[in-house]
Design an enzyme around this catalytic site. Sequence first.
Site, mmCIF file in Angstrom:
data_model
loop_
_atom_site.group_PDB
_atom_site.id
_atom_site.type_symbol
_atom_site.label_atom_id
_atom_site.label_comp_id
_atom_site.label_asym_id
_atom_site.label_seq_id
_atom_site.Cartn_x
_atom_site.Cartn_y
_atom_site.Cartn_z
ATOM 1 N N LYS A 192 2.224 0.237 7.707
ATOM 2 C CA LYS A 192 2.315 -0.157 6.221
ATOM 3 C C LYS A 192 2.254 -1.748 6.196
ATOM 4 C CE LYS A 192 5.626 0.043 2.551
ATOM 5 N NZ LYS A 192 6.576 0.674 1.790
ATOM 6 N N LYS A 245 -1.231 2.861 5.020
ATOM 7 C CA LYS A 245 -0.763 2.420 3.711
ATOM 8 C C LYS A 245 -0.989 0.864 3.484
ATOM 9 C CE LYS A 245 3.121 1.971 0.291
ATOM 10 N NZ LYS A 245 4.486 2.171 0.121
#
Length: 325
Positions: A192, A245
């Site tokens: 992320k 992400k």
Amino acid sequence: MIQRPRRLRTNSVLRGMVRETRMSKASLIYPAFVVEREDFQEEIPSMPGQYRYGLNQLLAKMESLLSQGVDKVMLFGIPDKKDEQGSGAYAGDGVVQKAMRAIKARFPELYLIGDVCMCEYTSHGHCGILDGGYVNNDKTLESLAKTALSQVEAGADMVAPSDMMDGRVAAIRALLDANGHGTTPIMSYAVKYASGFYGPFRDAAGSAPAFGDRKSYQMDYHNLREGIKEALLDVAEGADLLMVKPAMAYGDVIAAVKAATNLPLAAYSVSGEYSMVKTCAKLGYIDETALLCEIATAAFRAGADIYLTYFAPELAQAMDEGRIG
Ligand code: PBG
């Protein structure tokens, strides 16, 4: 001329047959925001078409998702009160826990995933417990594990830690196992990045950090090999699924993590990706359906097996209509 690649593009039936990327509604996860109200629905200004739902409206939204063939939801809570420690994240009667109980009671067939993080619940908006201005990793682990356990006790089928603390997958696994939840999977937001694409979400959840940024825990977007390191660490800690992400600008990362691991891989098309498409479409600059289909297909082509998106209902419809998949 012997080679004529255009032969395989002659008509849509043939094009449909030779597609290299196949998608299905089974791969879609819809993220939803719930507030502490019974009856409430408010459009999120920076995410046109997305709402903060009270319990009843949330249930109605779940029903409509199920009717469209979207049966997986990632739930985010927006609490009335926040504190230094983010204690609302693991409150037995917290906003997410209450919503999970209600959803499971009404729609047991809906697959519920809990986002495990502190930032929506802390007064300072950081994803963990502060020590001075720095998020204390090891103190935060305990809160994250308690949060995950409380969500599972409330009915979550899966938990997904999004905080980016080191060691959180192992900490969550240990506490779930110790409490008899050895079969509940963990989908780790393993890779992320600290991303400007989260802007609309922080507006939606009121979770923007009060000072500084998240760069001391979320990843630097210049780095790819570090993403592999994060993914492999989470595999070793017992993650069952991995996530990259954001998705749209990170196809290379999706492909590299896919090649380096053997767990199911999710890609999260985040709020900023949604809002860019929505806003340009509203202005008439682009065709919304064409763009959301193209962007989603790119994530699957890069290697995603699972796709989290605010456009899940629209994608499901596009698949029904044979536009993609
Ligand atoms: C919580 C969390 C965030 C998102 C998912 N979980 C916000 C953040 O990290 O700042 C972003 C989702 C989106 O932008 O759609 N940590």
